[in-house]
Write an enzyme that holds these catalytic residues in place. Structure first.
Site, PDB file in Angstrom:
ATOM      1  N   GLU A 150     -27.134 -72.896  65.414  1.00 41.47           N
ATOM      2  CA  GLU A 150     -26.756 -72.122  66.603  1.00 41.47           C
ATOM      3  C   GLU A 150     -27.493 -72.588  67.865  1.00 41.47           C
ATOM      4  O   GLU A 150     -28.231 -71.845  68.503  1.00 41.47           O
ATOM      5  CB  GLU A 150     -26.980 -70.634  66.348  1.00 41.47           C
ATOM      6  CG  GLU A 150     -26.088 -70.089  65.240  1.00 41.47           C
ATOM      7  CD  GLU A 150     -26.232 -68.595  65.001  1.00 41.47           C
ATOM      8  OE1 GLU A 150     -25.323 -67.993  64.421  1.00 41.47           O
ATOM      9  OE2 GLU A 150     -27.290 -68.032  65.389  1.00 41.47           O
ATOM     10  N   CYS A 160     -37.001 -81.160  82.526  1.00 44.12           N
ATOM     11  CA  CYS A 160     -35.555 -80.991  82.623  1.00 44.12           C
ATOM     12  C   CYS A 160     -35.069 -81.244  84.044  1.00 44.12           C
ATOM     13  O   CYS A 160     -34.003 -81.852  84.251  1.00 44.12           O
ATOM     14  CB  CYS A 160     -35.152 -79.589  82.180  1.00 44.12           C
ATOM     15  SG  CYS A 160     -35.236 -79.344  80.383  1.00 44.12           S
ATOM     16  N   GLU A 312     -20.466 -68.769  58.547  1.00 43.22           N
ATOM     17  CA  GLU A 312     -21.141 -67.490  58.338  1.00 43.22           C
ATOM     18  C   GLU A 312     -20.195 -66.338  58.649  1.00 43.22           C
ATOM     19  O   GLU A 312     -19.405 -66.401  59.599  1.00 43.22           O
ATOM     20  CB  GLU A 312     -22.365 -67.348  59.254  1.00 43.22           C
ATOM     21  CG  GLU A 312     -23.527 -68.252  58.936  1.00 43.22           C
ATOM     22  CD  GLU A 312     -24.721 -67.958  59.845  1.00 43.22           C
ATOM     23  OE1 GLU A 312     -24.800 -66.832  60.395  1.00 43.22           O
ATOM     24  OE2 GLU A 312     -25.567 -68.857  60.010  1.00 43.22           O
TER      25      GLU A 312
END
Length: 683
Positions: A150, A160, A312
């Site tokens: 996930e 970043c 899931e």
């Protein structure tokens, strides 16, 4: 077929034996066999056990787990564990940790808690995956690799920001071009040095709207690019592991679990690099079967209709939702078959054994805290396992039959909801789903596709809220309609380009000639302030009502082609009598425009009218709400799924003689479907 080594619908789920004594493992295997479980996802969150220190690796427990399952006939979905780094790593190398949108540096804890641009994170995750691949890539038990878990955490750290600047240099080349694309002359935001560009946090260009509390920005172009950048950079983390695994065995498919309508990542771009799409389905109590089908269709559409993995779902409760409701009897089975009907070749759960501690200890499981088979949930899991085993490979690889498509576009979602105006009530996902719902209820067979996908195979294509559109996309749509396609779009479409700069000359500029209209302005009112769509005389006999409600946004529309007609007009306000629903003939096809947020009743009737006018036959007729009809096709053989999602028996006419693959019974003509029951009919 995902992997022919197991030619059945894969049935199993997440298994965490490292949380239990080995005596429990024996009981687990006994219960797995009883439930006909044939695959277990292991090693999802085991990095700290596999690598207790920087220079130490220990695979002895994982060896034992895999060998124990394999000798008992259970295959492996092998995860890489890289979603949650060990504590020692975060302490020794704090630059691994992300900075959140507030500008605050995180400390160790939780999962997916790393900076995707961290070279140290990528080094250690790559090294771990190299060792896993060396050891297990050719193990006979391994059916599929499951990278991380996930993905989705954005980071706003200095590293970043630096990589973002490099990304922008490659994209725009010069600051002159960047300033033009970002429209920085507004509010004196002109950038004169690349180093002036920082990550968009709540300390810079992001803010909580003073009235609504909604996250907003004063730099739409910049933030849109940061979303693109982050989705791409996080994908690099996945590809870092993917490419390592492929060196050791290119034949085993690789995936990572997606999350449906998850906003931070552009899943259409991600799917290009996934051998099979997998996703985690956790509908809420108030989600109806069409909302669930919409998300399955989106996941199926990521790879142009290829079968996907239901990685899931919960057997019963979901612990992280506001209210941990129990799935009522037969609902788990029904929703599992719905996933298969919508294109899943697996039915998998989180989790196989319920944890004793941690945040997910009250999340449902095949083996509950009771610890035995004498529970309602286990017995339902067992029944489903028997049925799926008996189905064998008859459905595997089958494609869902669809005549229509709805376009879903992540970048358009980002741009529309970042825009300040015209309405804070606009919800992109809900807007797209409303058109999916109208097609679905009309039994048209509907896919959810991406902006780059081929349109030619569909009789009808709908692009709701296509706020941001590239010129090449507009040309592709025009070519589709010119050749005989039926296209529907809506208010707030065709307004801006890929940098969120408005097209001038009247909305929707790139589509004006296609639609035969231009929009002078749009009126956005609170949701409770409604108008009506009055059906014009020419079309009255084609609709069930003379007037329908609409709200939120009201386009003021003018015709610019003689070929365009008004299907409906407003009944009040200063634009009373002006068109709100239009149709225009273009080449051999037709383009429809819906200039407001129309009621579901209207959309359903509009689709019914379009199907009749353009001779598009539904899959079935006269099917009551609550009964889902979906078809999968394999080797030219059609399998019709009939699912009754209601608590009442429903009657439908299935036509010619058909056999139910689950029960073996023969059905013909009008039949009754018991509550929450499923049929898979083969002619």
């Amino acid at each position: 077929m995902i992997n022919p080594k197991l030619p059945y619908i894969w049935y199993g789920g997440d298994y965490n034996p490292e949380q239990w004594d080995k005596e429990v493992w024996k009981e687990d295997v006994r219960l797995f066999k009883l439930a006909h479980i044939n695959i277990a996802t292991v090693n999802v969150f085991s990095w700290a056990l596999l690598q207790p220190s920087e220079d130490t690796y220990d695979f002895s427990m994982l060896d034992e787990i895999i060998d124990n399952l394999w000798k008992n006939g259970i295959y492996i979905c092998l995860a890489t564990s890289t979603a949650s780094q060990p504590h020692w790593m975060s302490v020794k190398y704090p630059e691994i940790l992300p900075v959140d949108i507030n500008g605050d540096k995180r400390v160790h804890g939780g999962r997916v808690n790393f900076c995707p641009n961290s070279k140290i994170y990528r080094y250690f995750s790559g090294k771990l995956v190299e060792k896993l691949a060396e050891r297990y890539a050719n193990h006979p038990a391994v059916l599929v690799w499951h990278i991380a878990n996930e993905y989705g955490t954005y980071c706003y750290c200095d590293n970043c920001a630096k990589r973002f600047r490099d990304w922008l240099k490659r994209k725009y080349g010069t600051l002159e071009e960047l300033n033009k694309r970002w429209y920085t002359t507004f509010w004196s935001q002109t950038i004169y040095d690349w180093n002036e560009i920082t990550a968009p946090t709540l300390r810079s260009v992001m803010f909580q709207h003073w009235w609504t509390g909604k996250l907003s920005t004063v730099a739409q172009g910049m933030v849109l690019d940061y979303y693109r950048f982050m989705s791409e950079i996080i994908l690099e983390c996945y590809l870092n592991e993917y490419n390592i695994i492929k060196k050791y065995n290119p034949n085993i498919p690789i995936t990572t679990n997606l999350m449906g309508t998850f906003k931070p990542l552009n899943y259409f771009e991600w799917a290009k690099h996934m051998d099979v799409v997998s996703w985690d389905s956790y509908p809420y109590l108030t989600d109806d079967y069409i909302s669930i089908a919409f998300r399955h269709s989106l996941m199926r559409g990521l790879k142009q209709g290829e079968p996907f993995m239901l990685m899931e779902q919960t057997p019963s409760q979901t612990n992280w939702q506001p209210y941990c409701y129990i799935k009522r009897p037969k609902v788990m089975r029904l929703q599992s078959y719905q996933a298969v009907a919508q294109g899943a070749d697996t039915v998998m759960f989180f989790q196989l054994r319920q944890s004793r501690g941690g945040p997910e200890k009250f999340h449902g499981a095949v083996i509950s805290h009771a610890g035995h088979e004498n529970t309602r949930v286990f017995q339902e899991v067992k029944q489903l396992g028997e049925e799926l085993k008996n189905l064998g490979d008859i459905l595997l690889g089958g494609k869902v039959k669809s005549q229509t498509a709805v376009i879903f576009d992540w970048e358009n979602w980002w741009a529309l909801e970042n825009s300040q105006g015209p309405s804070t009530a606009i919800n992109y996902v809900g807007g797209v789903e409303s058109y999916f719902r109208a097609l679905f209820e009309n039994l048209m067979g509907v896919d959810v596709i991406g902006i780059e996908d081929n349109l030619e195979k569909y009789k009808v294509v709908v692009a709701p809220l296509l706020y941001m559109i590239r010129k090449e996309t507009a040309e592709k749509i025009k070519e589709y309609v010119k050749k005989g396609g039926i296209f529907i779009t809506t208010t707030l479409s065709g307004l801006v380009d890929e940098n969120d700069l408005v097209y001038l000359g009247g909305y929707p500029a790139p589509l004006r000639d296609l639609l035969g209209i231009w929009v002078e302005e749009f009126d956005a009112l609170p949701p409770e302030m409604k108008n009506e769509i009055q059906i014009t005389d020419e079309f009255k006999k084609e609709f069930s009502k003379e007037a329908y409600e609409c709200n939120l946004v009201f386009d003021v529309i003018h015709f610019e082609k003689d070929t365009a007609k008004a299907i409906g007009v407003y009944t009040k306000d200063y634009y009373k009598g002006q068109p709100v629903i239009t149709v225009n003939k273009y080449g051999d096809g037709y383009a429809y425009y819906v200039g407001s947020f129309a009621s579901h009743e209207f959309l359903k009737d509009l689709i019914k009218y379009i199907s009749k006018a353009h001779h598009i036959e539904p899959l079935f007729k006269d099917v009551p709400y609550g009964v889902e009809i979906t078809q999968r096709v394999k080797n030219n053989k059609v399998f019709t799924f009939v699912l009754n999602h209601t608590e009442e028996a429903k009657r439908i006419n299935i036509g010619n003689r058909k056999k139910d693959l689950i029960s073996g019974k023969i059905y013909e003509g009008e039949i009754e479907i018991p509550p929450r029951e499923v049929l898979i009919l083969e002619e």
